[in-house]
Design an enzyme around this catalytic site. Structure first.
Site, PDB file in Angstrom:
ATOM      1  N   TYR A 126       0.857  -1.187   0.000  1.00  0.00           N
ATOM      2  CA  TYR A 126       0.000   0.000   0.000  1.00  0.00           C
ATOM      3  C   TYR A 126       0.885   1.225   0.000  1.00  0.00           C
ATOM      4  CZ  TYR A 126       0.662   0.088   5.112  1.00  0.00           C
ATOM      5  OH  TYR A 126       1.190   0.116   6.373  1.00  0.00           O
ATOM      6  N   ILE A 141       7.257  -1.733  10.511  1.00  0.00           N
ATOM      7  CA  ILE A 141       7.146  -3.154  10.820  1.00  0.00           C
ATOM      8  C   ILE A 141       5.691  -3.444  11.176  1.00  0.00           C
ATOM      9  CG2 ILE A 141       7.907  -5.005  12.345  1.00  0.00           C
ATOM     10  CD1 ILE A 141      10.490  -3.329  12.768  1.00  0.00           C
ATOM     11  N   GLU A 142       5.065  -4.250  10.354  1.00  0.00           N
ATOM     12  CA  GLU A 142       3.686  -4.644  10.612  1.00  0.00           C
ATOM     13  C   GLU A 142       3.719  -5.868  11.524  1.00  0.00           C
ATOM     14  OE1 GLU A 142       1.176  -2.891   9.524  1.00  0.00           O
ATOM     15  OE2 GLU A 142       2.098  -1.688   7.956  1.00  0.00           O
ATOM     16  N   LEU A 143       3.114  -5.773  12.685  1.00  0.00           N
ATOM     17  CA  LEU A 143       3.181  -6.850  13.675  1.00  0.00           C
ATOM     18  C   LEU A 143       1.994  -7.797  13.643  1.00  0.00           C
ATOM     19  CD1 LEU A 143       4.559  -4.847  16.722  1.00  0.00           C
ATOM     20  CD2 LEU A 143       5.812  -6.270  15.099  1.00  0.00           C
TER      21      LEU A 143
END
Length: 83
Positions: free
Chosen positions: A31, A52-54
């Site tokens: 995105y 950082i997508e957790l």
């Protein structure tokens, strides 16, 4: 280090068509956020930022936070070690 993410389909219930080989994606391909803080920092300070997508939920409930910590603890510690 995050086995669920490494499988490549961590959010298959929410986003069944998304697949990230080994849990990694180019954020701009996933995105795009034009004009965001990352753009400003890169253009004006020559500094890179990392997002950082957790997990799959942007705002998880407080009682779910321990689960996110356990899923990502080793990954975050490994990231800090490599930096």
């Amino acid at each position: 280090e995050n086995t669920k993410m490494y499988e490549g389909r961590p959010c298959k219930d929410m986003y069944p068509t998304e697949y990230f080989p080994h849990g990694i994606t180019n954020g701009a391909q996933w995105y795009n956020v034009p004009g965001g803080m990352q753009d400003w920092n890169y253009l004006h300070t020559n500094c890179f930022e990392v997002t950082i997508e957790l997990g799959c939920v942007k705002y998880p409930k407080a009682e779910e936070l321990p689960k996110y910590w356990e899923q990502n603890r080793r990954s975050l510690l490994q990231f800090m070690k490599q930096v």
